[in-house]
Design a protein around this motif. Structure first.
Motif, PDB file in Angstrom:
ATOM      1  N   PRO A 190       0.821  -1.217   0.000  1.00  0.00           N
ATOM      2  CA  PRO A 190       0.000   0.000   0.000  1.00  0.00           C
ATOM      3  C   PRO A 190       0.848   1.258   0.000  1.00  0.00           C
ATOM      4  O   PRO A 190       1.972   1.274   0.503  1.00  0.00           O
ATOM      5  CB  PRO A 190      -0.818  -0.117   1.290  1.00  0.00           C
ATOM      6  CG  PRO A 190      -0.008  -1.005   2.173  1.00  0.00           C
ATOM      7  CD  PRO A 190       0.688  -1.966   1.260  1.00  0.00           C
ATOM      8  N   ARG A 191       0.293   2.346  -0.548  1.00  0.00           N
ATOM      9  CA  ARG A 191       0.961   3.648  -0.537  1.00  0.00           C
ATOM     10  C   ARG A 191       0.756   4.333   0.804  1.00  0.00           C
ATOM     11  O   ARG A 191      -0.200   4.063   1.525  1.00  0.00           O
ATOM     12  CB  ARG A 191       0.398   4.543  -1.647  1.00  0.00           C
ATOM     13  CG  ARG A 191       0.721   4.104  -3.062  1.00  0.00           C
ATOM     14  CD  ARG A 191       0.000   4.985  -4.072  1.00  0.00           C
ATOM     15  NE  ARG A 191       0.339   6.402  -3.923  1.00  0.00           N
ATOM     16  CZ  ARG A 191      -0.517   7.344  -3.526  1.00  0.00           C
ATOM     17  NH1 ARG A 191      -1.769   7.033  -3.218  1.00  0.00           N
ATOM     18  NH2 ARG A 191      -0.137   8.607  -3.446  1.00  0.00           N
ATOM     19  N   LEU A 192       1.667   5.254   1.124  1.00  0.00           N
ATOM     20  CA  LEU A 192       1.560   6.093   2.310  1.00  0.00           C
ATOM     21  C   LEU A 192       0.941   7.421   1.887  1.00  0.00           C
ATOM     22  O   LEU A 192       1.481   8.094   1.000  1.00  0.00           O
ATOM     23  CB  LEU A 192       2.944   6.324   2.928  1.00  0.00           C
ATOM     24  CG  LEU A 192       3.717   5.056   3.292  1.00  0.00           C
ATOM     25  CD1 LEU A 192       5.169   5.397   3.614  1.00  0.00           C
ATOM     26  CD2 LEU A 192       3.062   4.352   4.468  1.00  0.00           C
ATOM     27  N   VAL A 193      -0.183   7.815   2.502  1.00  0.00           N
ATOM     28  CA  VAL A 193      -0.907   8.991   2.031  1.00  0.00           C
ATOM     29  C   VAL A 193      -1.170   9.973   3.170  1.00  0.00           C
ATOM     30  O   VAL A 193      -1.297   9.598   4.338  1.00  0.00           O
ATOM     31  CB  VAL A 193      -2.241   8.606   1.358  1.00  0.00           C
ATOM     32  CG1 VAL A 193      -1.991   7.710   0.155  1.00  0.00           C
ATOM     33  CG2 VAL A 193      -3.193   7.939   2.350  1.00  0.00           C
ATOM     34  N   ARG A 194      -1.271  11.249   2.796  1.00  0.00           N
ATOM     35  CA  ARG A 194      -1.640  12.306   3.722  1.00  0.00           C
ATOM     36  C   ARG A 194      -3.141  12.217   4.034  1.00  0.00           C
ATOM     37  O   ARG A 194      -3.890  11.561   3.319  1.00  0.00           O
ATOM     38  CB  ARG A 194      -1.348  13.684   3.113  1.00  0.00           C
ATOM     39  CG  ARG A 194       0.096  13.970   2.822  1.00  0.00           C
ATOM     40  CD  ARG A 194       0.258  15.317   2.147  1.00  0.00           C
ATOM     41  NE  ARG A 194      -0.279  15.331   0.786  1.00  0.00           N
ATOM     42  CZ  ARG A 194      -1.379  15.945   0.425  1.00  0.00           C
ATOM     43  NH1 ARG A 194      -2.102  16.605   1.300  1.00  0.00           N
ATOM     44  NH2 ARG A 194      -1.781  15.925  -0.843  1.00  0.00           N
ATOM     45  N   TYR A 195      -3.533  12.914   5.086  1.00  0.00           N
ATOM     46  CA  TYR A 195      -4.958  12.991   5.381  1.00  0.00           C
ATOM     47  C   TYR A 195      -5.554  14.174   4.645  1.00  0.00           C
ATOM     48  O   TYR A 195      -5.089  15.302   4.746  1.00  0.00           O
ATOM     49  CB  TYR A 195      -5.202  13.163   6.879  1.00  0.00           C
ATOM     50  CG  TYR A 195      -6.668  13.323   7.218  1.00  0.00           C
ATOM     51  CD1 TYR A 195      -7.532  12.240   7.147  1.00  0.00           C
ATOM     52  CD2 TYR A 195      -7.184  14.561   7.578  1.00  0.00           C
ATOM     53  CE1 TYR A 195      -8.877  12.379   7.441  1.00  0.00           C
ATOM     54  CE2 TYR A 195      -8.532  14.716   7.883  1.00  0.00           C
ATOM     55  CZ  TYR A 195      -9.372  13.617   7.800  1.00  0.00           C
ATOM     56  OH  TYR A 195     -10.707  13.756   8.080  1.00  0.00           O
ATOM     57  N   ASP A 196      -6.587  13.916   3.868  1.00  0.00           N
ATOM     58  CA  ASP A 196      -7.316  14.952   3.148  1.00  0.00           C
ATOM     59  C   ASP A 196      -8.802  14.639   3.318  1.00  0.00           C
ATOM     60  O   ASP A 196      -9.327  13.708   2.699  1.00  0.00           O
ATOM     61  CB  ASP A 196      -6.920  14.963   1.676  1.00  0.00           C
ATOM     62  CG  ASP A 196      -7.543  16.133   0.912  1.00  0.00           C
ATOM     63  OD1 ASP A 196      -8.558  16.682   1.384  1.00  0.00           O
ATOM     64  OD2 ASP A 196      -7.012  16.491  -0.161  1.00  0.00           O
ATOM     65  N   ALA A 197      -9.459  15.420   4.179  1.00  0.00           N
ATOM     66  CA  ALA A 197     -10.865  15.156   4.486  1.00  0.00           C
ATOM     67  C   ALA A 197     -11.747  15.224   3.248  1.00  0.00           C
ATOM     68  O   ALA A 197     -12.747  14.513   3.138  1.00  0.00           O
ATOM     69  CB  ALA A 197     -11.360  16.141   5.544  1.00  0.00           C
ATOM     70  N   SER A 198     -11.375  16.086   2.279  1.00  0.00           N
ATOM     71  CA  SER A 198     -12.207  16.235   1.086  1.00  0.00           C
ATOM     72  C   SER A 198     -12.180  14.981   0.219  1.00  0.00           C
ATOM     73  O   SER A 198     -13.050  14.795  -0.625  1.00  0.00           O
ATOM     74  CB  SER A 198     -11.727  17.445   0.269  1.00  0.00           C
ATOM     75  OG  SER A 198     -10.441  17.203  -0.284  1.00  0.00           O
ATOM     76  N   VAL A 199     -11.204  14.128   0.440  1.00  0.00           N
ATOM     77  CA  VAL A 199     -11.085  12.888  -0.337  1.00  0.00           C
ATOM     78  C   VAL A 199     -11.526  11.679   0.472  1.00  0.00           C
ATOM     79  O   VAL A 199     -12.186  10.775  -0.046  1.00  0.00           O
ATOM     80  CB  VAL A 199      -9.622  12.695  -0.824  1.00  0.00           C
ATOM     81  CG1 VAL A 199      -9.472  11.359  -1.549  1.00  0.00           C
ATOM     82  CG2 VAL A 199      -9.200  13.844  -1.726  1.00  0.00           C
ATOM     83  N   LEU A 200     -11.175  11.666   1.745  1.00  0.00           N
ATOM     84  CA  LEU A 200     -11.353  10.467   2.551  1.00  0.00           C
ATOM     85  C   LEU A 200     -12.614  10.472   3.406  1.00  0.00           C
ATOM     86  O   LEU A 200     -13.000   9.428   3.944  1.00  0.00           O
ATOM     87  CB  LEU A 200     -10.130  10.278   3.460  1.00  0.00           C
ATOM     88  CG  LEU A 200      -8.801  10.061   2.725  1.00  0.00           C
ATOM     89  CD1 LEU A 200      -7.640  10.046   3.721  1.00  0.00           C
ATOM     90  CD2 LEU A 200      -8.825   8.760   1.932  1.00  0.00           C
ATOM     91  N   GLU A 201     -13.258  11.625   3.583  1.00  0.00           N
ATOM     92  CA  GLU A 201     -14.461  11.709   4.422  1.00  0.00           C
ATOM     93  C   GLU A 201     -15.594  12.366   3.632  1.00  0.00           C
ATOM     94  O   GLU A 201     -15.348  13.107   2.677  1.00  0.00           O
ATOM     95  CB  GLU A 201     -14.174  12.551   5.668  1.00  0.00           C
ATOM     96  CG  GLU A 201     -12.892  12.203   6.392  1.00  0.00           C
ATOM     97  CD  GLU A 201     -13.084  11.204   7.511  1.00  0.00           C
ATOM     98  OE1 GLU A 201     -14.127  10.513   7.522  1.00  0.00           O
ATOM     99  OE2 GLU A 201     -12.207  11.127   8.374  1.00  0.00           O
ATOM    100  N   GLY A 202     -16.819  12.129   4.027  1.00  0.00           N
ATOM    101  CA  GLY A 202     -17.939  12.771   3.353  1.00  0.00           C
ATOM    102  C   GLY A 202     -19.272  12.286   3.879  1.00  0.00           C
ATOM    103  O   GLY A 202     -19.365  11.639   4.912  1.00  0.00           O
ATOM    104  N   ARG A 203     -20.326  12.629   3.136  1.00  0.00           N
ATOM    105  CA  ARG A 203     -21.674  12.188   3.466  1.00  0.00           C
ATOM    106  C   ARG A 203     -22.224  11.410   2.278  1.00  0.00           C
ATOM    107  O   ARG A 203     -21.832  11.611   1.138  1.00  0.00           O
ATOM    108  CB  ARG A 203     -22.576  13.380   3.774  1.00  0.00           C
ATOM    109  CG  ARG A 203     -22.132  14.189   4.992  1.00  0.00           C
ATOM    110  CD  ARG A 203     -23.071  15.357   5.261  1.00  0.00           C
ATOM    111  NE  ARG A 203     -24.416  14.916   5.603  1.00  0.00           N
ATOM    112  CZ  ARG A 203     -24.779  14.562   6.847  1.00  0.00           C
ATOM    113  NH1 ARG A 203     -23.902  14.605   7.831  1.00  0.00           N
ATOM    114  NH2 ARG A 203     -26.026  14.191   7.095  1.00  0.00           N
TER     115      ARG A 203
END
Length: 571
Positions: A190-203
């Motif tokens: 797996p890749r190591l990724v930053r946290y980006d709420a606009s990509v990883l979280e939502g409704r």
């Protein structure tokens, strides 16, 4: 040592390489310009003075390297951000290397809207290699569950003992993230990724009968990762970041998703819910999947031991030079691959190379130095006081005098330098009351022998110089620069943090272990001990990198190890 790199997991060139000293012999140039009537001893003296002066300049250059570099450039080196070509210019004509390098880091760690594994423990626990074993199990969980991303800010490495116990540091300050990500997909990791709420979280929003992510309205989205604490949302930062908290006694998994609005954060991997994307827990949606050790030695430790059992128990005996040698099974592909793409950050690699170069040039005669580098024997004796009464200590020879006696012969033949990987402070300190009288006496004797070896070398004494010894760990680690704090937003100008030493951060012991580990990888021969995860992992990494000359030390003596080592165990 023959010049060689240790790609793909190590340095780009041997740390013991002396290529930068391969200029013309000053003695030869002096000879052509002097009169034939000049005395040979004068020519020799002049050449030695010139060579010594050159070496002084080299050492001064190494020690002042950081003083002549801008903070932004140093930060780029620490984060292993590749520099761009000099022709990349800003409109005002100044080279934009640092900004473009940080942009590269942002790009290569950008997450995709895909399942992403989050380490919910505040840090990996145990010593450096025990933490590595847990990291291997964490990565293996992602691979087995087809999770293509690891959340980088959740991966923190900790200090296990001493006055700074409980301190931790981000993964990307210690290891080369760009190097990993450039190879991860091809390697099946797996890749190591930053946290980006606009990509990883939502409704969720409905499109027919299909649930889809709605990223247009973030004001009401409840994030499952806290960027301020670098912990999974809903966890008690005051408790988990307290150095007096024994996180082995806290069942962190039970706390995830308990608070109102956070139920969707307690997500299981798709394979755990019948290949469905996520259980229906409401309108909130996250791609984050929490996983970690939790209570006791933890699930990650149990998972790593299970990986070792899957190696198989079948051993093969073979005969080499009229000796019966036991060949142990190889590791699982995931662990082998991790050992090839996980390497220290550039700042740590450079410090290791400089320390080894400084030690080797200090020990060799100038004329010999120009011909070949020194042969190095690395020893990890594990004689610190904590191990003297540890249950794994019964597999080890703990008397340093006897250890050196065991090293006479094949494994020290033609060796010119001894690298000792030991915590000098923990050996030299006054033995504590927890040690019995016999162990206290042994600890005091080991301190005397170690001090004598530092002065006269291995096998040396007042009348005869032995094999010179050098140390690196703490001395090297305490001067390496790291960002004071992890930036939360790489895209904004002015987020480059102040650089401080590992000593200031309280992580010198952890960094010293990394320095020692990768210094030993460079050695011609290595003697380690059974029952030590540090030694066991060194045997493994050196084997898969094609480094031979590995020996296991025990009370009965030294035995050459052919093939991968047995699984780490104190049983």
């Amino acid at each position: 040592m023959a010049k060689r790199g240790i790609e793909p997991s190590g340095f780009h060139g041997s740390a013991l390489s002396n290529d930068h000293l391969n200029n013309d012999n000053p003695r030869a140039s002096n000879r052509s310009s002097r009169s034939n009537s000049s005395s040979s001893w004068k020519r020799y003296l002049a050449s030695r003075l010139i060579a010594s002066f050159c070496l002084c300049l080299i050492q001064i250059g190494i020690s002042t390297k950081y003083l002549t570099t801008t903070t932004d450039t140093l930060y780029s080196q620490i984060m292993d951000l590749p520099s761009v070509q000099s022709e990349v210019q800003q409109t005002d004509g100044n080279t934009n290397n640092d900004r473009s390098s940080i942009d590269y880091f942002i790009n290569i760690t950008t997450p995709q809207p895909l399942p992403t594994l989050v380490h919910f423990d505040p840090r990996f626990i145990g010593g450096y290699r025990n933490q590595h074993m847990r990291f291997v199990a964490f990565v293996n969980f992602a691979v087995e569950n087809s999770i293509p991303q690891l959340l980088l800010p959740s991966l923190r490495w900790g200090v296990a003992q001493g006055e700074h116990r409980g301190r931790d540091v981000p993964f990307d300050h210690l290891f080369d993230v760009a190097y990993w990500n450039e190879r991860a997909e091809r390697a099946g990791l797996p890749r190591l990724v930053r946290y980006d709420a606009s990509v990883l979280e939502g409704r969720r929003r409905r499109s027919g009968t299909t649930d889809m992510m709605d990223n247009n309205n973030k004001s009401t989205t409840i994030a499952c990762f806290n960027t301020s604490s670098n912990l999974y949302s809903g966890l008690d930062e005051g408790l988990l970041r307290n150095p007096n908290t024994n996180i082995r006694r806290v069942n962190i998994w039970d706390e995830i998703g308990r608070l109102d609005g956070y139920a969707h954060c307690r997500r299981l991997p798709p394979s755990s819910v019948g290949q469905q994307e996520q259980e229906d827990v409401g309108d909130e949606f996250t791609h984050l999947i929490a996983h970690g050790g939790s209570k006791g030695v933890g699930r990650l430790w149990a998972d790593y031991n299970a990986m070792q059992r899957r190696r198989g128990k079948a051993k093969q005996n073979t005969t080499i030079d009229n000796r019966t040698i036991t060949i142990h099974p190889e590791h699982l592909p995931v662990e082998r691959t991790i050992n090839t793409i996980l390497r220290p950050s550039e700042a740590i690699r450079n410090a290791i190379q400089s320390a080894i170069q400084s030690s080797t040039t200090a020990q060799k005669d100038q004329q010999q130095q120009l011909r070949s580098p020194s042969k190095v024997l690395a020893l990890h004796p594990r004689i610190e006081h904590d191990m003297l009464h540890h249950r794994c200590g019964r597999f080890m020879e703990q008397n340093l005098t006897k250890i050196f006696d065991h090293l006479r012969g094949e494994c020290s033949h033609n060796v010119e330098l001894l690298f000792l990987a030991v915590n000098i402070e923990l050996v030299m300190t006054e033995p504590g009351s927890s040690l019995g009288s016999d162990l206290r006496e042994l600890a005091l004797e080991n301190a005397i022998v170690l001090n004598r070896t530092r002065t006269y070398g291995m096998f040396g004494n007042e009348s005869s110089v032995g094999i010179p010894m050098f140390e690196s760990g703490s001395r090297t680690a305490e001067n390496i620069l790291f960002p004071e704090e992890q930036p939360t937003d790489y895209s904004k100008a002015g987020t480059t943090p102040r650089l401080v030493t590992s000593k200031t951060l309280g992580i010198t012991d952890l960094v010293a272990s990394i320095v020692d580990f990768f210094t030993i990888i460079e050695a011609d021969r290595f003697v380690g001990v059974k029952g030590s995860s540090f030694s066991t992992d060194l045997f493994s990494v050196r084997y898969y990198m094609g480094k031979r000359g590995n020996y296991i030390l025990g009370p009965e003596g030294v035995e050459e190890l052919v093939g991968p080592p047995p699984s780490h165990s104190c049983n």
